[in-house]
Structures are given as C-alpha cells and as structure tokens.
Design a protein around this motif. Structure first.
Motif, short mmCIF file in Angstrom:
data_model
loop_
_atom_site.label_atom_id
_atom_site.label_comp_id
_atom_site.label_asym_id
_atom_site.label_seq_id
_atom_site.Cartn_x
_atom_site.Cartn_y
_atom_site.Cartn_z
N LEU A 7 5.00 -11.89 -1.52
CA LEU A 7 5.14 -12.02 -2.97
C LEU A 7 3.96 -12.82 -3.50
O LEU A 7 3.40 -13.67 -2.80
N ASP A 20 10.24 -9.81 -11.14
CA ASP A 20 10.06 -8.35 -11.07
C ASP A 20 9.69 -7.91 -9.65
O ASP A 20 10.18 -6.87 -9.17
N GLN A 21 8.85 -8.67 -8.99
CA GLN A 21 8.46 -8.33 -7.61
C GLN A 21 9.66 -8.36 -6.67
O GLN A 21 9.81 -7.49 -5.80
N GLN A 24 11.83 -5.36 -7.33
CA GLN A 24 11.22 -4.14 -6.82
C GLN A 24 11.28 -4.09 -5.30
O GLN A 24 11.55 -3.04 -4.71
N ARG A 292 1.94 1.14 -0.39
CA ARG A 292 3.33 0.84 -0.75
C ARG A 292 4.26 1.94 -0.24
O ARG A 292 5.35 1.66 0.29
#
Length: 301
Positions: A7, A20-21, A24, A292
């Motif tokens: 992160l 938000d990270q 997600q 990702r």
C-alpha cells in the motif's frame, strides 16, 4: 503461499487514497495489504483509520523501534488491533544507522541487543498485558490495560543471522525487502526455521516483499527499478543481502518479465518457503494494468 499487495500514500488526501487502495485490494482478492512507515503518515494510525470496516489483513512494514518505547508501541498496536477487529500484523524493525543516529540522534550501538531487549518488553505486554524486565538499554515494569481481545502477531524485519534467530525464536516470523530468491532459500529460511524449531515453536511466517513488473520491455523496467529503488542498494543491511544474492543492485532482485516469467519467479518463492508474497508494483500504464491483472489472478489461486 498467500498473495498480498504493498500500500502507498499520496500527497493529496493520503488517508482517503489509502482507504481506496485497501478496498480495491480486498475486492481484487488479495489476502493482505502492507504499509511502510517512513516519513509520511504514521502507519499504525493510518491503517486504523483507513482500514476500518475492511476484511483485509493489514500489516506495517515496518515500524522503527528506536523512537518508541516498546510499552508505548504495545499500547498503540493493541488499540489499533481492536479498531481493526484482529486484522493487524505488527511488523517492526531497526531502521538504519543513517536514520537512527543521523536524523534522530539515538545511538545505533549493538542493534541486535536493542532488538532482543525490545522484544523482551513488547511481546509480554502484547500477550499478557504485563512485564517486569530490566535490560541494559530497555526496561519495562508495568501492567497495561489496553484491550487484548485479539492476538497481535509480531514480525521482525530480519536479515542478519542474529536477527533471524530472534524472528524465529521470539517473534512470529520475518518481513523481507530487497531479498532475492537464492538468499531466501540459502540464508533466510534455514536460519529462521531452525531458530523456531530449537525454541519449540511452529513454522514462522516469511513475508517477502519485492518490486514487480509484468512487461515485454525488461530492460526499461529494470532501468526504472534501478532509479526508483537506488537508495536500498546503499543501505548496509540491504546491501549485504544483495551481495549474498550476487546482485549488483535492487533492479536485479526485482521480479520483471512477461506473465510466464513473473508467475514462475513468484512460484519459486513459494517453493523456497515464503508464506506470503507481497507485490510492490512499480510500473504504470499498460504494464501497470498487466501487472495488476496477473497479481489478481495469482491471488485467486
């Protein structure tokens, strides 16, 4: 082997971006998210705020010990653990002489002794809420009423042999950074697991964090890694691990290549005894999306 994600913080709305990270990462199926504690947000406070309501395991990688008495850290970590509902992993480490002496003004003399005495105070407080220990540099004589509804695992950033022994015999395992596959196989895992076995403990956790890029332009990605992570090739503890690996610099231990190459290198870490691989993606654009996508695929099993 579990798959986690590093992160990061942003200059604008760092806690909002971190929230938000985390959301997600959980949606993508990662098992854990790890936040560094350097000179930005306080990692423990940030995880307590941004991670509230998430189901993701959240770890610090890592909180430096010298600026915080272990009782103060135990109190803070126990509070954050309560806020996160038992999902915190407390990663701690010595930091580096240039930081501890040059920036903070503390002595960095005998760092292994410091960490041994630090754990002698920290772990009893986290587990039992009380400690009565007198050390050469750190002592603790107190009872702590901070909540202990959940057990707080402690992982130690350990690279040198004496630190690996502490990580296996006293802590719950280690967190690695800039440590390549061969060094994990031949140095980290044998010393760590032997220490745990000698202490009659179960197999320790090995969290391995490395830069990752899925790309067809390997040379450009390694050139970028060399620039982004250059400082780690100059810090003595990481330099020692790079030397053990036979690596010229951080770019040489980054996991870089197409999907098949990256998948294979991560699988090799699982075979080496890594319990948690934590990816630190460092490319953007189309390669960032490819990176990702592959990591999400690996997290799904």
């Amino acid at each position: 082997m579990k798959i986690g994600i590093s992160l990061g913080e942003t200059a604008n709305d760092p806690l909002g971006a971190l929230r938000d990270q985390i959301a997600q990462a959980e949606a993508d199926g990662f098992t854990s998210g790890w936040l560094a504690h350097i000179f930005g947000v306080d990692a423990l406070t940030a995880l307590a705020v941004a991670g509230a309501g998430s189901g993701l395991e959240l770890g610090t990688a890592v909180v430096p010990t010298y600026p915080r008495h272990p009782a103060a850290l135990a109190q803070q970590a126990s509070t954050v653990q309560e806020a996160l509902g038992g999902r915190l992993v407390l990663g701690i480490g010595l930091s580096h002489q240039i930081v501890i002496e040059g920036m903070f003004g503390y002595s960095f003399d005998k760092p292994a002794r410091h960490m041994r005495e630090y754990l002698d105070v920290l772990i009893p407080l986290l587990r039992d809420g009380r400690v009565d220990v007198t050390g050469d540099t750190i002592s603790g004589h107190l009872t702590m009423t901070a909540p202990r509804t959940h057990t707080t695992p402690v992982l130690l950033a350990a690279l040198a042999p004496v630190m690996l022994r502490l990580a296996g015999a006293v802590a719950d395992g280690t967190i690695l950074w800039m440590t390549g596959h061969d060094t994990v196989v031949n140095h980290v895992v044998p010393k760590l697991t032997a220490a745990a076995a000698d202490a009659g403990r179960s197999a320790p956790r090995v969290v391995c964090i490395l830069p990752v890029a899925v790309t067809d332009d390997v040379a450009a990605a390694r050139e970028r890694a060399a620039k982004v992570f250059a400082v780690y090739g100059q810090l003595p503890s990481y330099r020692a691990m790079l030397d053990l690996e036979g690596a010229a610099g951080p770019a040489d231990v980054a996991i870089v290549g197409d999907e098949a190459v990256v998948r294979g290198q991560i699988a090799a870490l699982a075979e080496a005894g890594v319990s948690d691989f934590v990816a630190a993606p460092f490319v953007t654009g189309g390669d960032g999306e490819r990176t990702r996508e592959l990591l999400v695929e690996l997290a799904a099993g």
